[in-house]
Write an enzyme that holds these catalytic residues in place. Sequence first.
Site, PDB file in Angstrom:
ATOM      1  N   ARG A 167      29.392  36.939  24.401  1.00  0.00           N
ATOM      2  CA  ARG A 167      29.532  38.143  25.195  1.00  0.00           C
ATOM      3  C   ARG A 167      30.423  39.163  24.508  1.00  0.00           C
ATOM      4  NH1 ARG A 167      30.077  40.839  30.092  1.00  0.00           N
ATOM      5  NH2 ARG A 167      32.150  41.726  30.213  1.00  0.00           N
ATOM      6  N   ARG A 185      28.376  39.338  34.413  1.00  0.00           N
ATOM      7  CA  ARG A 185      29.481  39.908  33.641  1.00  0.00           C
ATOM      8  C   ARG A 185      29.006  41.257  33.118  1.00  0.00           C
ATOM      9  NH1 ARG A 185      32.341  35.342  29.991  1.00  0.00           N
ATOM     10  NH2 ARG A 185      34.000  36.887  29.924  1.00  0.00           N
ATOM     11  N   PRO A 186      29.120  42.261  33.985  1.00  0.00           N
ATOM     12  CA  PRO A 186      28.563  43.563  33.632  1.00  0.00           C
ATOM     13  C   PRO A 186      29.379  44.266  32.537  1.00  0.00           C
ATOM     14  CG  PRO A 186      29.749  43.686  35.712  1.00  0.00           C
ATOM     15  CD  PRO A 186      29.789  42.262  35.284  1.00  0.00           C
ATOM     16  N   ASP A 190      29.298  47.791  32.689  1.00  0.00           N
ATOM     17  CA  ASP A 190      29.243  49.185  33.156  1.00  0.00           C
ATOM     18  C   ASP A 190      30.517  49.969  32.836  1.00  0.00           C
ATOM     19  OD1 ASP A 190      30.230  47.231  35.037  1.00  0.00           O
ATOM     20  OD2 ASP A 190      30.445  48.843  36.492  1.00  0.00           O
ATOM     21  N   LEU A 191      31.674  49.318  32.900  1.00  0.00           N
ATOM     22  CA  LEU A 191      32.932  50.037  32.651  1.00  0.00           C
ATOM     23  C   LEU A 191      33.056  50.443  31.182  1.00  0.00           C
ATOM     24  CD1 LEU A 191      35.309  47.797  34.801  1.00  0.00           C
ATOM     25  CD2 LEU A 191      34.138  49.910  35.455  1.00  0.00           C
ATOM     26  N   ILE A 241      38.714  36.400  39.592  1.00  0.00           N
ATOM     27  CA  ILE A 241      38.240  37.246  38.489  1.00  0.00           C
ATOM     28  C   ILE A 241      36.722  37.163  38.333  1.00  0.00           C
ATOM     29  CG2 ILE A 241      38.506  37.808  36.034  1.00  0.00           C
ATOM     30  CD1 ILE A 241      41.097  38.196  37.595  1.00  0.00           C
ATOM     31  N   ARG A 253      33.352  27.066  20.953  1.00  0.00           N
ATOM     32  CA  ARG A 253      33.490  28.527  20.950  1.00  0.00           C
ATOM     33  C   ARG A 253      34.968  28.901  20.947  1.00  0.00           C
ATOM     34  NH1 ARG A 253      28.470  30.536  24.359  1.00  0.00           N
ATOM     35  NH2 ARG A 253      28.969  32.469  23.365  1.00  0.00           N
TER      36      ARG A 253
HETATM   37  C1  UD1 Z   1      38.106  38.548  28.780  1.00  0.00           C
HETATM   38  C2  UD1 Z   1      38.301  37.259  28.027  1.00  0.00           C
HETATM   39  C3  UD1 Z   1      37.928  36.079  28.901  1.00  0.00           C
HETATM   40  C4  UD1 Z   1      38.694  36.127  30.215  1.00  0.00           C
HETATM   41  C5  UD1 Z   1      38.550  37.491  30.875  1.00  0.00           C
HETATM   42  C6  UD1 Z   1      39.428  37.663  32.097  1.00  0.00           C
HETATM   43  C7  UD1 Z   1      37.910  37.872  25.726  1.00  0.00           C
HETATM   44  C8  UD1 Z   1      37.053  37.746  24.530  1.00  0.00           C
HETATM   45  N1  UD1 Z   1      37.469  37.263  26.848  1.00  0.00           N
HETATM   46  O1  UD1 Z   1      36.721  38.648  29.101  1.00  0.00           O
HETATM   47  O2  UD1 Z   1      38.251  34.885  28.203  1.00  0.00           O
HETATM   48  O3  UD1 Z   1      38.182  35.152  31.088  1.00  0.00           O
HETATM   49  O4  UD1 Z   1      38.905  38.531  29.951  1.00  0.00           O
HETATM   50  O5  UD1 Z   1      40.757  37.447  31.749  1.00  0.00           O
HETATM   51  O6  UD1 Z   1      38.977  38.440  25.678  1.00  0.00           O
HETATM   52  N2  UD1 Z   1      33.870  43.823  34.917  1.00  0.00           N
HETATM   53  C9  UD1 Z   1      33.022  44.755  35.469  1.00  0.00           C
HETATM   54  N3  UD1 Z   1      32.470  45.694  34.650  1.00  0.00           N
HETATM   55  C10 UD1 Z   1      32.727  45.749  33.312  1.00  0.00           C
HETATM   56  C11 UD1 Z   1      33.605  44.795  32.758  1.00  0.00           C
HETATM   57  C12 UD1 Z   1      34.156  43.842  33.597  1.00  0.00           C
HETATM   58  O7  UD1 Z   1      32.764  44.741  36.655  1.00  0.00           O
HETATM   59  O8  UD1 Z   1      32.202  46.638  32.635  1.00  0.00           O
HETATM   60  C13 UD1 Z   1      34.471  42.779  35.775  1.00  0.00           C
HETATM   61  C14 UD1 Z   1      33.983  41.372  35.403  1.00  0.00           C
HETATM   62  O9  UD1 Z   1      32.759  41.075  36.018  1.00  0.00           O
HETATM   63  C15 UD1 Z   1      35.100  40.514  35.901  1.00  0.00           C
HETATM   64  C16 UD1 Z   1      36.338  41.403  35.702  1.00  0.00           C
HETATM   65  O10 UD1 Z   1      35.852  42.726  35.547  1.00  0.00           O
HETATM   66  O11 UD1 Z   1      34.949  40.245  37.263  1.00  0.00           O
HETATM   67  C17 UD1 Z   1      37.194  41.043  34.509  1.00  0.00           C
HETATM   68  O12 UD1 Z   1      36.388  40.977  33.354  1.00  0.00           O
HETATM   69  P1  UD1 Z   1      36.952  41.363  31.933  1.00  0.00           P
HETATM   70  O13 UD1 Z   1      38.435  41.484  31.988  1.00  0.00           O
HETATM   71  O14 UD1 Z   1      36.178  42.511  31.399  1.00  0.00           O
HETATM   72  O15 UD1 Z   1      36.588  40.075  31.077  1.00  0.00           O
HETATM   73  P2  UD1 Z   1      36.120  40.031  29.581  1.00  0.00           P
HETATM   74  O16 UD1 Z   1      36.742  41.127  28.799  1.00  0.00           O
HETATM   75  O17 UD1 Z   1      34.656  39.850  29.538  1.00  0.00           O
END
Ligand code: UD1
Length: 419
Positions: free
Chosen positions: A94, A123-124, A126-127, A330, A400
Amino acid sequence: MGVSVFVVDGGRRLSGEVKVQGSKNSALPILAATLLCRGESVLHNCPRLSDVEASLAILRYIGCTARREGDTVIVDTGSVTRFEIPPELMHRMRSSIIFLGAMIARFDRVRMTFPGGCELGPRPIDLHLSALREMGVEIGEEHGELDCRVRDMLHGANISLPVPSVGATENIMIAAALATGTTVISNAAREPEIVDLADYLNACGAEIHGAGESTVVIDGVESLSPAVHTMIPDRIVAATLMSAAAATGSDILMRGIIPSHLRSVFPVFRNSGCEITVKREGVRITAPYRLQSPKLIRTMPYPGFPTDAQAPVMSMAAVADGMTVFVENIFTSRYSHVSELCRFGADIRVEGKVAVVDGVKRLLSANVRAQDLRGAAALVVAALCAVGKSEISGIEYLERGYEDFELALSSLGADVKKI
Ligand code: UD1
């Protein structure tokens, strides 16, 4: 991804010292960020993991050279010949989405597909996309493909994140480092890996202020030069080792970790009756004969309890005296390890984002299958304390994020074989 199985003969105490690997979640964005500097970046303490290899494969595909010397990875981004990432590389993890900000910052364009990765519910991205659009990036989304180019110029913006997304904060920081003008991220993620990325970029000449706080200000600069950087240690691997030590009534010393990164994790173990001593040479955890339940664990953005530690800590709670309630705030679907833990005899019920663990005296060996990275770590912890021989398949998920985990555990006296 290769397919391998762990065979664990459980019920042994662990003892001795272990060096904790470099952080995966630092390494992935920093590897992408090397694209911002023309020339050779030298990255120390870079763990040997399939997700890191996937990042190196992307860098090589687009024309960079990348080689490894022990724990050090040297990336030369001087010559790049492609501005696209093919689906098979995007789907390997991802975090490949982090290349979006980096490619845009350096080349003003990129074509890629939506990323793959562990299944933790939706795991969108969009942000990530809306922030880059605000910075002047035109993004076409068709048939699962993202076609991105800078319309006029990449420029700073005021971006307020509705949730403090780690990946979105990183993508914005990377793109903003070379954008014209100033970017302000409000409600930014505050994880130590964000600070590590900022430290690397600032060493390259970027102007990033406030990383680790809720507001991050990035003054775009014209160019960056390559730098030498050492990744921070992996706090989630540390939390996993602590879970293994606690669940097996053991006494181990972890070298190389930064105790302040585990501020919300230590109390969980202390509440369970473990003694944690921060020493100059490392952090020692000494577990009691029988653990007490840690009672309530709510995953939160940093500095709260990390969602990535929820699964391994649940295996520890499974053998603690009393009931533990987990609230996963989360990700919507991060309990895939629960049904497998129940095969060991754990007593766990899940309803929505809540899991209730009723501690049992002991787990018994089982044959189980991992379905995601941290879930795999939880199954290893469970197998280490379960009486008898367990087989865990799906170890490619573990790999991983955990470097030579069977060797680290064996060096502590565990009986773990990889087949
Ligand atoms: C990163 C970590 C992962 C960890 C997660 C939360 C890396 C490589 N991975 O993942 O190990 O579990 O942080 O600490 O650093 N969300 C949206 N829209 C978006 C992006 C996120 O709605 O565009 C939501 C996600 O669905 C989730 C929340 O925001 O519910 C947090 O996700 P995010 O912090 O973005 O996780 P990652 O960066 O994918």
